[in-house]
Design a protein around this motif. Structure first.
Motif, PDB file in Angstrom:
ATOM      1  N   TYR A   1       0.853  -1.171   0.000  1.00 27.67           N
ATOM      2  CA  TYR A   1       0.000   0.000   0.000  1.00 27.67           C
ATOM      3  C   TYR A   1       0.894   1.228   0.000  1.00 27.67           C
ATOM      4  O   TYR A   1       2.021   1.192   0.467  1.00 27.67           O
TER       5      TYR A   1
ATOM      6  N   CYS B   1      -5.622   3.658   5.772  1.00 31.76           N
ATOM      7  CA  CYS B   1      -5.528   2.509   4.863  1.00 31.76           C
ATOM      8  C   CYS B   1      -6.535   2.610   3.721  1.00 31.76           C
ATOM      9  O   CYS B   1      -6.828   1.614   3.054  1.00 31.76           O
TER      10      CYS B   1
ATOM     11  N   CYS C   1      -2.214  -3.408   6.652  1.00 35.73           N
ATOM     12  CA  CYS C   1      -2.215  -1.974   6.923  1.00 35.73           C
ATOM     13  C   CYS C   1      -3.080  -1.673   8.144  1.00 35.73           C
ATOM     14  O   CYS C   1      -2.660  -0.968   9.065  1.00 35.73           O
TER      15      CYS C   1
END
Length: 98
Positions: free
Chosen positions: A6, A31, A62
């Motif tokens: 991410y 996130c 995350c």
């Protein structure tokens, strides 16, 4: 297949600053990028969850990191309020066991 990363680091200083400066009634999810990617994957693959497991895992990782950081910050704040210096690197569970 390479591991999906991410873009946002849920525990970096910029994210912490954004979280702390938001209004108390506002929702904040560091996130969100990972969540959007997993939804895009589902749309792209016509809802086939099997094709998007890496995206789901990136979101879970995350979110776990963010929640763990929040717990740690709350623990440190609580210990500071009580006048106890929290051990660096220790977590709530580790302190309870001591």
């Amino acid at each position: 297949m390479p591991e999906i990363q991410y873009r946002e680091n849920p525990v970096d200083e910029d994210v912490k600053r954004q979280f702390e400066s938001k209004e108390s009634s506002k929702f904040f999810d560091p996130c969100q990028d990972a969540a959007q990617r997993s939804l895009k994957c589902l749309r792209r693959n016509l809802g086939d969850r099997e094709m998007c497991t890496d995206y789901f895992q990136a979101y879970r990782d995350c979110k776990k990191r963010w929640i763990d950081e929040r717990k740690s910050e709350r623990w440190k704040k609580a210990m500071g309020t009580l006048g106890i210096a929290p051990d660096e690197g220790s977590t709530n569970a580790e302190n309870v066991e001591k």
